[in-house]
Scaffold this motif. Sequence first.
Motif, short mmCIF file in Angstrom:
data_model
loop_
_atom_site.label_atom_id
_atom_site.label_comp_id
_atom_site.label_asym_id
_atom_site.label_seq_id
_atom_site.Cartn_x
_atom_site.Cartn_y
_atom_site.Cartn_z
N LEU A 265 39.02 46.39 46.68
CA LEU A 265 38.83 45.13 45.96
C LEU A 265 37.49 45.22 45.27
CD1 LEU A 265 39.50 42.17 45.30
CD2 LEU A 265 38.39 41.54 47.46
N LEU A 266 37.49 45.08 43.95
CA LEU A 266 36.28 45.22 43.15
C LEU A 266 36.00 43.92 42.41
CD1 LEU A 266 38.13 48.14 42.59
CD2 LEU A 266 35.76 48.81 42.14
N VAL A 267 34.74 43.48 42.46
CA VAL A 267 34.36 42.20 41.86
C VAL A 267 33.02 42.36 41.12
CG1 VAL A 267 33.85 39.76 42.26
CG2 VAL A 267 35.51 40.95 43.73
N ALA A 268 32.92 41.71 39.97
CA ALA A 268 31.64 41.56 39.27
C ALA A 268 31.53 40.11 38.85
CB ALA A 268 31.56 42.49 38.06
N ALA A 269 30.40 39.49 39.16
CA ALA A 269 30.22 38.08 38.83
C ALA A 269 28.75 37.83 38.50
CB ALA A 269 30.66 37.20 40.00
N ARG A 270 28.53 36.80 37.71
CA ARG A 270 27.18 36.51 37.22
C ARG A 270 26.62 35.25 37.88
NH1 ARG A 270 26.28 39.65 32.55
NH2 ARG A 270 28.18 40.72 31.87
N ILE A 271 25.35 35.38 38.28
CA ILE A 271 24.65 34.24 38.84
C ILE A 271 23.20 34.32 38.36
CG2 ILE A 271 24.24 35.49 41.00
CD1 ILE A 271 24.29 32.76 42.43
N GLY A 272 22.72 33.26 37.75
CA GLY A 272 21.39 33.31 37.15
C GLY A 272 21.31 34.42 36.12
N LYS A 273 20.26 35.25 36.20
CA LYS A 273 20.09 36.35 35.27
C LYS A 273 20.74 37.64 35.75
CE LYS A 273 15.63 34.64 33.50
NZ LYS A 273 14.17 34.96 33.33
N ALA A 274 21.38 37.59 36.89
CA ALA A 274 21.90 38.80 37.51
C ALA A 274 23.42 38.90 37.38
CB ALA A 274 21.51 38.86 38.98
N ARG A 275 23.87 40.10 37.19
CA ARG A 275 25.30 40.43 37.27
C ARG A 275 25.48 41.26 38.53
NH1 ARG A 275 28.57 44.77 35.89
NH2 ARG A 275 30.63 44.32 34.99
N LEU A 276 26.12 40.68 39.53
CA LEU A 276 26.28 41.35 40.82
C LEU A 276 27.65 42.00 40.90
CD1 LEU A 276 24.71 38.73 43.26
CD2 LEU A 276 23.58 40.53 41.92
N ILE A 277 27.68 43.23 41.39
CA ILE A 277 28.94 43.91 41.62
C ILE A 277 29.08 44.22 43.11
CG2 ILE A 277 29.00 44.92 39.33
CD1 ILE A 277 28.26 47.61 40.62
N ASP A 278 30.32 44.30 43.57
CA ASP A 278 30.59 44.65 44.97
C ASP A 278 32.01 45.18 45.06
OD1 ASP A 278 30.29 44.99 47.68
OD2 ASP A 278 29.64 42.93 48.08
N ASN A 279 32.28 45.90 46.12
CA ASN A 279 33.64 46.36 46.39
C ASN A 279 33.79 46.58 47.87
OD1 ASN A 279 33.69 49.52 47.04
ND2 ASN A 279 32.03 49.11 45.58
N MET A 280 35.02 46.43 48.35
CA MET A 280 35.34 46.62 49.77
C MET A 280 36.70 47.26 49.89
SD MET A 280 34.08 43.01 51.44
CE MET A 280 32.41 42.39 51.20
N ALA A 281 36.89 47.99 50.97
CA ALA A 281 38.17 48.64 51.23
C ALA A 281 39.21 47.62 51.67
CB ALA A 281 38.01 49.70 52.32
N VAL A 282 40.46 47.89 51.29
CA VAL A 282 41.61 47.10 51.74
C VAL A 282 42.53 48.05 52.47
CG1 VAL A 282 43.53 45.62 51.04
CG2 VAL A 282 41.36 45.56 49.75
N VAL A 283 42.94 47.67 53.66
CA VAL A 283 43.76 48.53 54.50
C VAL A 283 45.17 48.65 53.90
CG1 VAL A 283 44.78 48.84 56.79
CG2 VAL A 283 42.45 47.97 56.55
N PRO A 284 45.70 49.88 53.74
CA PRO A 284 47.05 50.04 53.21
C PRO A 284 48.09 49.41 54.14
CG PRO A 284 45.87 52.13 53.20
CD PRO A 284 45.05 51.16 54.00
N ARG A 285 49.24 49.08 53.58
CA ARG A 285 50.27 48.47 54.40
C ARG A 285 50.96 49.53 55.27
NH1 ARG A 285 53.11 48.00 49.21
NH2 ARG A 285 54.68 49.64 49.08
#
Length: 285
Positions: A265-285
């Motif tokens: 799961l990959l996300v990028a979002a903006r807050i204030g002057k910063a663009r923060l990115i993050d990602n986390m594993a998702v367990v396969p079915r």
Amino acid sequence: MQTVHSLDPLRSAIQTLRQTGTVALVPTMGALHEGHLTLVREARKRADHVVVSIFVNPLQFGVNEDLDAYPRQLERDCNLLEPEGVALVWAPTVDAMYPQGFATNIAVTGVSDGLCGASRPGHFDGVATVVCKLFHQVLPDVALFGEKDWQQLAVIRRMARDLDLTRPHVDAIIGVDTVREEDGVARSSRNAYLTAEQRAAAVTLPTAMKAAIAAIEGGAPVAEALGDLEKALLAGGFASIDYAELRDAESLVPLDARSDRPMRLLVAARIGKARLIDNMAVVPR
């Protein structure tokens, strides 16, 4: 610890290091934090000598991005690296890295499509070009990168395979787990852009991501889980969302349903002057 700023002294220093063992490279843009130091410590486990590059790469910054504002603090960075047993800091000038007339660009298609590749046109060309140059300059046995920049890691791995920069079937590009603050926020040099209020709100990002992952792994439709994630971010103080997507962990192909392969799961979002990115594993079915 030696610090060099031009190519001839670098090559001489690398040749000397190679006489007594293997070399690991940790590429950075400086403004070092615990995440970078974690990479250095892991590098020391994997090679006899550690080289850290510090270079704010203009090719990976787009128009109206924060190239001029990006923190440059070489003396502080070197003070952090020396106690960690780093042998060499490669801190080239822009002219040393891109001499007059430089005209070469490396583009890695597929894994660079979408995500940060869509919102930052040309960014991954700049990343691929500078990392390819670093590999040729330092000639490392292994190189270490943080998993926080998951798409970047995928681009570098693809480039290294395609251009025969690493030996076949040898995992020379090492991804290291994202280093997080106690509240779960990923360590990033851009966190320094946040006010105290914005930094407190930033915890919404990992919290909402974990909730979305739990929902997906529990059988909820992917679109519904991602929609709830975006709503949580906006309600929690984020101004906008560049993307929130479920993708195959290796190919980065978009997924609209839970797969039986490793996913992120990959996300990028903006807050204030910063663009923060993050990602986390998702367990396969």
